[in-house]
Design a protein around this motif. Sequence first.
Motif, PDB file in Angstrom:
ATOM      1  N   PHE A   3      43.646  40.741  51.334  1.00 32.23           N
ATOM      2  CA  PHE A   3      43.818  41.704  50.243  1.00 32.23           C
ATOM      3  C   PHE A   3      43.789  43.115  50.841  1.00 32.23           C
ATOM      4  O   PHE A   3      42.926  43.415  51.662  1.00 32.23           O
ATOM      5  CB  PHE A   3      42.691  41.571  49.217  1.00 32.23           C
ATOM      6  CG  PHE A   3      42.690  42.657  48.186  1.00 32.23           C
ATOM      7  CD1 PHE A   3      43.512  42.564  47.076  1.00 32.23           C
ATOM      8  CD2 PHE A   3      41.890  43.794  48.339  1.00 32.23           C
ATOM      9  CE1 PHE A   3      43.517  43.582  46.126  1.00 32.23           C
ATOM     10  CE2 PHE A   3      41.892  44.802  47.405  1.00 32.23           C
ATOM     11  CZ  PHE A   3      42.720  44.696  46.291  1.00 32.23           C
ATOM     12  N   PRO A   4      44.749  43.969  50.518  1.00 32.78           N
ATOM     13  CA  PRO A   4      45.755  43.829  49.442  1.00 32.78           C
ATOM     14  C   PRO A   4      47.120  43.329  49.910  1.00 32.78           C
ATOM     15  O   PRO A   4      48.039  43.217  49.108  1.00 32.78           O
ATOM     16  CB  PRO A   4      45.862  45.259  48.931  1.00 32.78           C
ATOM     17  CG  PRO A   4      45.633  46.101  50.152  1.00 32.78           C
ATOM     18  CD  PRO A   4      44.645  45.363  50.995  1.00 32.78           C
ATOM     19  N   GLU A   5      47.273  43.022  51.213  1.00 35.90           N
ATOM     20  CA  GLU A   5      48.599  42.705  51.739  1.00 35.90           C
ATOM     21  C   GLU A   5      49.230  41.485  51.087  1.00 35.90           C
ATOM     22  O   GLU A   5      50.445  41.446  50.838  1.00 35.90           O
ATOM     23  CB  GLU A   5      48.524  42.495  53.258  1.00 35.90           C
ATOM     24  CG  GLU A   5      48.233  43.755  54.052  1.00 35.90           C
ATOM     25  CD  GLU A   5      46.763  44.024  54.200  1.00 35.90           C
ATOM     26  OE1 GLU A   5      45.980  43.423  53.414  1.00 35.90           O
ATOM     27  OE2 GLU A   5      46.374  44.822  55.078  1.00 35.90           O
ATOM     28  N   ASP A   6      48.412  40.458  50.807  1.00 34.62           N
ATOM     29  CA  ASP A   6      48.961  39.180  50.343  1.00 34.62           C
ATOM     30  C   ASP A   6      48.857  38.966  48.846  1.00 34.62           C
ATOM     31  O   ASP A   6      49.245  37.902  48.359  1.00 34.62           O
ATOM     32  CB  ASP A   6      48.243  38.027  51.065  1.00 34.62           C
ATOM     33  CG  ASP A   6      48.667  37.922  52.520  1.00 34.62           C
ATOM     34  OD1 ASP A   6      49.861  38.118  52.790  1.00 34.62           O
ATOM     35  OD2 ASP A   6      47.810  37.673  53.377  1.00 34.62           O
ATOM     36  N   GLY A   7      48.348  39.924  48.096  1.00 32.81           N
ATOM     37  CA  GLY A   7      48.295  39.737  46.654  1.00 32.81           C
ATOM     38  C   GLY A   7      47.169  40.513  46.021  1.00 32.81           C
ATOM     39  O   GLY A   7      46.159  40.803  46.674  1.00 32.81           O
ATOM     40  N   PRO A   8      47.318  40.814  44.699  1.00 34.31           N
ATOM     41  CA  PRO A   8      46.316  41.642  44.023  1.00 34.31           C
ATOM     42  C   PRO A   8      45.265  40.857  43.259  1.00 34.31           C
ATOM     43  O   PRO A   8      44.303  41.448  42.769  1.00 34.31           O
ATOM     44  CB  PRO A   8      47.178  42.452  43.053  1.00 34.31           C
ATOM     45  CG  PRO A   8      48.279  41.503  42.686  1.00 34.31           C
ATOM     46  CD  PRO A   8      48.533  40.656  43.882  1.00 34.31           C
ATOM     47  N   ASP A   9      45.444  39.532  43.106  1.00 32.68           N
ATOM     48  CA  ASP A   9      44.522  38.782  42.252  1.00 32.68           C
ATOM     49  C   ASP A   9      44.109  37.483  42.918  1.00 32.68           C
ATOM     50  O   ASP A   9      44.589  37.115  43.999  1.00 32.68           O
ATOM     51  CB  ASP A   9      45.160  38.501  40.881  1.00 32.68           C
ATOM     52  CG  ASP A   9      46.533  37.856  41.005  1.00 32.68           C
ATOM     53  OD1 ASP A   9      46.733  37.044  41.932  1.00 32.68           O
ATOM     54  OD2 ASP A   9      47.415  38.165  40.179  1.00 32.68           O
ATOM     55  N   THR A  10      43.214  36.773  42.236  1.00 35.99           N
ATOM     56  CA  THR A  10      42.626  35.552  42.812  1.00 35.99           C
ATOM     57  C   THR A  10      43.668  34.470  43.028  1.00 35.99           C
ATOM     58  O   THR A  10      43.693  33.814  44.080  1.00 35.99           O
ATOM     59  CB  THR A  10      41.509  35.030  41.893  1.00 35.99           C
ATOM     60  OG1 THR A  10      42.051  34.775  40.599  1.00 35.99           O
ATOM     61  CG2 THR A  10      40.389  36.040  41.774  1.00 35.99           C
ATOM     62  N   GLU A  11      44.528  34.247  42.038  1.00 36.03           N
ATOM     63  CA  GLU A  11      45.510  33.171  42.141  1.00 36.03           C
ATOM     64  C   GLU A  11      46.455  33.382  43.316  1.00 36.03           C
ATOM     65  O   GLU A  11      46.760  32.454  44.077  1.00 36.03           O
ATOM     66  CB  GLU A  11      46.305  33.040  40.838  1.00 36.03           C
ATOM     67  CG  GLU A  11      45.531  32.472  39.663  1.00 36.03           C
ATOM     68  CD  GLU A  11      44.566  33.477  39.053  1.00 36.03           C
ATOM     69  OE1 GLU A  11      44.683  34.687  39.371  1.00 36.03           O
ATOM     70  OE2 GLU A  11      43.690  33.062  38.278  1.00 36.03           O
TER      71      GLU A  11
END
Length: 552
Positions: free
Chosen positions: A238-246
């Motif tokens: 985070f944050p490179e691969d996504g903003p949320d848990t899923e």
Amino acid sequence: MRSWREVWRALKSPVGRRAEGDRPVAEPVPLPAGLPVIPPEGTDEAGPRPPAAETPPSAAEAEAGGASREERLEEEIRELRAEASRLREALADQAAARSRMEEEVRSLADHDPLTGLASSRRFHDRLHVALIHAQRYKQKLAVVQLGLDHFSGLNDRLGRSLGDDLLKSVAVALESTVRQGDTIARLGGDVFTILLPGVKREEDVTVIADKLRLALRNPFSIGGHDLLITASLGIALFPEDGPDTEALIERASVAMKWVKKEGGDAWAVHAPRSRHLATQREERESALKRALLQKELTLFYQPVVDCDTGAIVGVEALLRWPKREELVRAADVVSLADVSGLAVPLGLWTLRAACTQGRAWHDAGHKDLAVAVNVSGKQLVHPSLVRLVRRVLEETRLPPECLELEISEAEIGRNPERAIERLSEVKRLGLRLALDDFGVGDSRLRHLYRYPVDTLKIDGSVIAEAATNRDQEAVVMAAVALARQRKLRIVAEGVETEAQRVLLVRWQCDRMQGNLCGPPASAADTEKLLLRQLKAARAVAEEDLGRTRRLL
């Protein structure tokens, strides 16, 4: 037709007698023929009996009757109180049972029932909170998904019960590896997910990933089987691969599946920049494997000299890797070997090369020269350590008393009981053991009584500060005093100046090692030093012999 009981009840009823006023009395109900006549209560065949005269109770009987009524009342009160107490206890038990049930429900919701690790729900909750914190303070975090390689086949072969035991042991190994504040969960099957908050650099994540992977390298003793397993790890940042848990969990899973597809026993990062770092690490690991197979590695030797005479009494073998016109130091090579799974074969190569050279020097006339070889933590816990050392000594024909194995105090401190047991087994081979890097970190003098070592090597950082730092000087003096009590040989490392040498003599250190005595050198250059010393010793011996003859 009514029965005689019904008829008798009808006769006893108030019907047929004048109850009040002038109401007529009903006629008696005729009895059926043949039914025996039962006289009414208080009569006989001769007619009604006169009522018996009632005798009034005496004073004693009245008093006894009153007392008995009070006793009955008290008994009833006691019974009521006892019943109330039983009801209170029952209510308390019911409340406690309900509390336990609620706690069990919460525990089942928050923990995996098999391993005791965090459940999927709890992991998602913690990841959600960690993401809020990371967004607010502009920090990084990582999600690592770890899957055991070929677990389904092993589970089918050994049975589900042993497979569950293996998962429990894996959970313990992983839990002892992660940092305090990290969260590890089992999401199902053989898949574990780890939350790493507060990541400063991407390289830190790869180091932790290597530690997690290598935590599973030691055999697991399950049901009489020594099981060797490997793991595939996928990393999402985070944050490179996504903003949320899923998104983070999904991309960590994608990276893990890619590792499994490539053969497993590795890690991969989903982020493009981190993939570049992973590629560089893989290239270094492959280069080290080639160097080991193609015998590109070499050993340098640093002299260990007597503090009083200055004579070379031993050498320490130090690993070097000639690479692209630079000489990679031992610490860097060993660190790379640890994370690439080459620690044991690299350690075996080092031991065999050092013992071979030691035997050559022994045959050249340096009979009392001791060769010291470092043993890594991976080698120390390897079940074949004793067998491998014995085999090398037999192959090289080096006398066991000429070999000294050095073990870092930090490595022994990871699992003291197991380390002490393993070192005791090695010591039975007749060689010497040295406690290396003493004074670094959390050193414990009292443990010196427990370690089966022959030599105490004080770290160079302590020696460097001892001349100006009274606290470090106290550490050295206490260590020397305790070593004297245990009859241990004392070696000071990292000696750079003559002033340090004078202090060591004052502290009664036996031997020293460092650039003042000579830097690490190749076997050929070290042999020149030994040969010079041997010639000088022979010259002194011949001069003494000539002086003796002249006197005679």
